[in-house]
Write an enzyme that holds these catalytic residues in place. Sequence first.
Site, short mmCIF file in Angstrom:
data_model
loop_
_atom_site.label_atom_id
_atom_site.label_comp_id
_atom_site.label_asym_id
_atom_site.label_seq_id
_atom_site.Cartn_x
_atom_site.Cartn_y
_atom_site.Cartn_z
N ALA A 99 25.45 6.09 -2.07
CA ALA A 99 24.03 6.14 -2.43
C ALA A 99 23.83 7.20 -3.49
N GLU A 100 22.72 7.12 -4.17
CA GLU A 100 22.18 8.27 -4.88
C GLU A 100 21.44 9.06 -3.81
N THR A 134 18.79 8.15 6.49
CA THR A 134 18.24 9.51 6.53
C THR A 134 16.96 9.58 7.35
N ASP A 135 16.67 10.79 7.84
CA ASP A 135 15.39 10.99 8.55
C ASP A 135 14.20 10.98 7.58
N GLU A 136 14.50 11.08 6.26
CA GLU A 136 13.39 11.15 5.29
C GLU A 136 12.58 9.86 5.23
N TYR A 167 13.67 8.56 -3.60
CA TYR A 167 14.91 8.52 -2.80
C TYR A 167 14.64 7.96 -1.41
N SER A 168 13.67 8.56 -0.70
CA SER A 168 13.47 8.13 0.69
C SER A 168 12.90 6.71 0.75
N LYS A 182 15.87 4.44 0.44
CA LYS A 182 16.63 4.39 1.70
C LYS A 182 15.85 3.57 2.74
N LYS A 234 22.35 20.69 -3.82
CA LYS A 234 21.61 20.74 -2.56
C LYS A 234 21.44 22.20 -2.14
N ARG A 284 8.37 21.14 -5.32
CA ARG A 284 8.79 19.74 -5.52
C ARG A 284 7.57 18.83 -5.34
N TYR A 332 16.26 23.14 -14.34
CA TYR A 332 15.49 24.31 -14.78
C TYR A 332 14.61 23.98 -15.97
P1 NAD Z 1 26.71 12.24 -2.13
O1 NAD Z 1 25.72 12.17 -3.23
O2 NAD Z 1 27.48 13.48 -1.91
O3 NAD Z 1 27.80 11.07 -2.33
C1 NAD Z 1 27.45 9.77 -2.64
C2 NAD Z 1 28.72 9.00 -2.97
O4 NAD Z 1 28.35 7.63 -3.22
C3 NAD Z 1 29.44 9.51 -4.23
O5 NAD Z 1 30.83 9.61 -3.99
C4 NAD Z 1 29.15 8.42 -5.27
O6 NAD Z 1 30.16 8.28 -6.25
C5 NAD Z 1 29.03 7.19 -4.39
N1 NAD Z 1 28.21 6.14 -5.02
C6 NAD Z 1 26.96 6.25 -5.53
N2 NAD Z 1 26.56 5.08 -6.04
C7 NAD Z 1 27.58 4.21 -5.85
C8 NAD Z 1 27.77 2.83 -6.15
N3 NAD Z 1 26.82 2.13 -6.79
N4 NAD Z 1 28.91 2.22 -5.79
C9 NAD Z 1 29.89 2.94 -5.16
N5 NAD Z 1 29.78 4.25 -4.86
C10 NAD Z 1 28.64 4.88 -5.22
O7 NAD Z 1 25.94 11.79 -0.83
P2 NAD Z 1 26.00 12.39 0.64
O8 NAD Z 1 25.16 13.58 0.73
O9 NAD Z 1 27.42 12.42 1.08
O10 NAD Z 1 25.22 11.22 1.44
C11 NAD Z 1 25.94 10.07 1.91
C12 NAD Z 1 24.97 9.15 2.61
O11 NAD Z 1 24.37 9.84 3.70
C13 NAD Z 1 23.82 8.66 1.74
O12 NAD Z 1 23.59 7.31 2.05
C14 NAD Z 1 22.64 9.53 2.15
O13 NAD Z 1 21.43 8.84 1.97
C15 NAD Z 1 22.95 9.76 3.60
N6 NAD Z 1 22.43 11.01 4.19
C16 NAD Z 1 22.68 12.20 3.58
C17 NAD Z 1 22.23 13.38 4.17
C18 NAD Z 1 22.50 14.73 3.55
O14 NAD Z 1 21.99 15.74 4.04
N7 NAD Z 1 23.29 14.82 2.50
C19 NAD Z 1 21.53 13.32 5.39
C20 NAD Z 1 21.28 12.07 5.97
C21 NAD Z 1 21.76 10.92 5.37
O1 DAU Z 2 16.86 15.00 5.58
C1 DAU Z 2 18.01 14.36 5.11
C2 DAU Z 2 18.09 14.52 3.61
O2 DAU Z 2 18.43 15.88 3.36
C3 DAU Z 2 19.11 13.60 2.95
O3 DAU Z 2 18.71 12.26 3.13
C4 DAU Z 2 19.24 13.90 1.46
O4 DAU Z 2 20.26 13.10 0.89
C5 DAU Z 2 19.58 15.36 1.29
O5 DAU Z 2 19.64 15.69 -0.08
C6 DAU Z 2 18.57 16.24 2.02
O6 DAU Z 2 17.28 16.16 1.36
P1 DAU Z 2 16.39 17.47 1.10
O7 DAU Z 2 15.49 17.21 -0.03
O8 DAU Z 2 15.80 17.97 2.37
O9 DAU Z 2 17.58 18.50 0.70
P2 DAU Z 2 17.69 19.62 -0.44
O10 DAU Z 2 18.96 20.36 -0.18
O11 DAU Z 2 17.46 19.07 -1.80
O12 DAU Z 2 16.46 20.58 -0.09
C7 DAU Z 2 16.32 21.17 1.18
C8 DAU Z 2 15.02 21.94 1.20
O13 DAU Z 2 15.15 23.07 0.31
C9 DAU Z 2 13.83 21.15 0.68
O14 DAU Z 2 12.67 21.54 1.41
C10 DAU Z 2 13.70 21.56 -0.78
C11 DAU Z 2 14.18 22.99 -0.75
N1 DAU Z 2 14.88 23.47 -1.97
C12 DAU Z 2 15.91 22.74 -2.45
C13 DAU Z 2 16.59 23.15 -3.57
C14 DAU Z 2 17.73 22.32 -4.12
C15 DAU Z 2 14.50 24.68 -2.56
O15 DAU Z 2 13.58 25.36 -2.09
N2 DAU Z 2 15.20 25.08 -3.66
C16 DAU Z 2 16.22 24.37 -4.22
O16 DAU Z 2 16.80 24.79 -5.23
#
Ligand code: NAD
Ligand code: DAU
Length: 353
Positions: free
Chosen positions: A91-92, A133-135, A158-159, A162, A197, A289, A349
Amino acid sequence: MTSLRQPQNVLVTGGCGFIGSAFVRFLLTQPAFTGRVVNLDLLTYAANPDNVGSASASPRYLFVQADITDAAAVTQVCSQRAVDTIVHFAAESHVDRSIVGPGAFVQANIVGTYQLLEVVRSLPSIHFHHVSTDEVYGSLGATGLFSETTPYDPSSPYSASKAASDHLVRAYARTYGLSTTLSNCSNNYGPYQFPEKLIPLMIMNLCEGKPLPVYGTGANVRDWLYVDDHVEAIWTIVLRGRRGETYNIGGEAEWANLALLHKLIEVVARATGLDTAALKRQITFVTDRPGHDARYAINCSKLKSELGWTQRHNIESGLLETVRWYLDNPEWVSRVKSGAYRNWLDLNYGRRD
Ligand code: NAD
Ligand code: DAU
């Protein structure tokens, strides 16, 4: 508890990303799993083949560079490798990027999931686990928890993408009788997370004496789960989750962003010997944001009571392991920072300042 499924050939999409790579590493060290893992990843900016370095030596591991929107390529891999299970991470994943450019999210998250479901429709013996995701549930007020029946109310592109993918998975299960499971998880953190992140970004900026950009007032609350606990939950659901069911996964560890940052500063100061007060002076409040969800909190009692999963890490142990990993892996950090990460910071930035 009896095992319902016995996967032999597992296709992992997005296995070079943060959570997907943790899943690949986990799976290949499970004594009860003797099958093969095919990692299908497009290798976008967020991917890093180094993340699966330890797995790539295994004869049970195969990497395929392909796009999940390319159903023909995915079908070929599934047929050739006798895939019986797909665990779909690709995913993105970054909310801020989805605000800057939603199109990539629609393509990867909605069209990509649709194409994978079409593959499974043509090969219906495959079990499909969708990682979400919970989002999708939107934003909570000061009280309450997301349960599996909370109505969807996504706030960001994004959400929303998803949420659309979740709906497609359920619709394909009902309409075409596909075997599916779905999980909705809260914020993950841990080793190998791309430093766009919150937690890895803050660790790097702390160590480099750079500003720590807190959006708005830092009052937004997230629930944090250590990544290894997430992948264990997913594997538990793949093995024993009821067909067609959804399971929430969470850390039961709610933190306001600013409080979490103070906690992280303590951990970094202890691990590096840097001065806590000086580190705190790096905190900078920046423009909020757009559409920033106020609070996420997860009720994961269904997963706990039905399948017996529980978290192994708390925020103390999880943050310590994470900080140590970033300090111990300067090559990984510098390679990540040499390319896409720097471009993202410029973009980020540029938008905020
Ligand atoms: P990430 O951005 O680190 O990795 C995403 C991966 O998907 C990358 O390796 C990318 O190359 C690949 N990808 C993207 N588009 C693609 C495509 N079209 N075809 C094939 N591969 C592709 O993501 P993450 O943080 O590891 O999240 C993984 C999954 O978990 C996602 O579906 C996200 O929505 C979900 N998720 C993430 C979090 C979090 O906190 N990071 C929490 C809950 C759910
Ligand atoms: O809840 C699950 C989700 O958590 C996943 O589905 C997403 O893929 C993952 O990216 C994450 O989303 P968030 O937007 O919550 O995560 P992020 O790390 O971008 O931000 C966490 C919190 O911190 C959010 O309230 C925004 C804030 N933030 C984030 C960044 C990057 C800041 O205050 N400063 C920052 O520079």
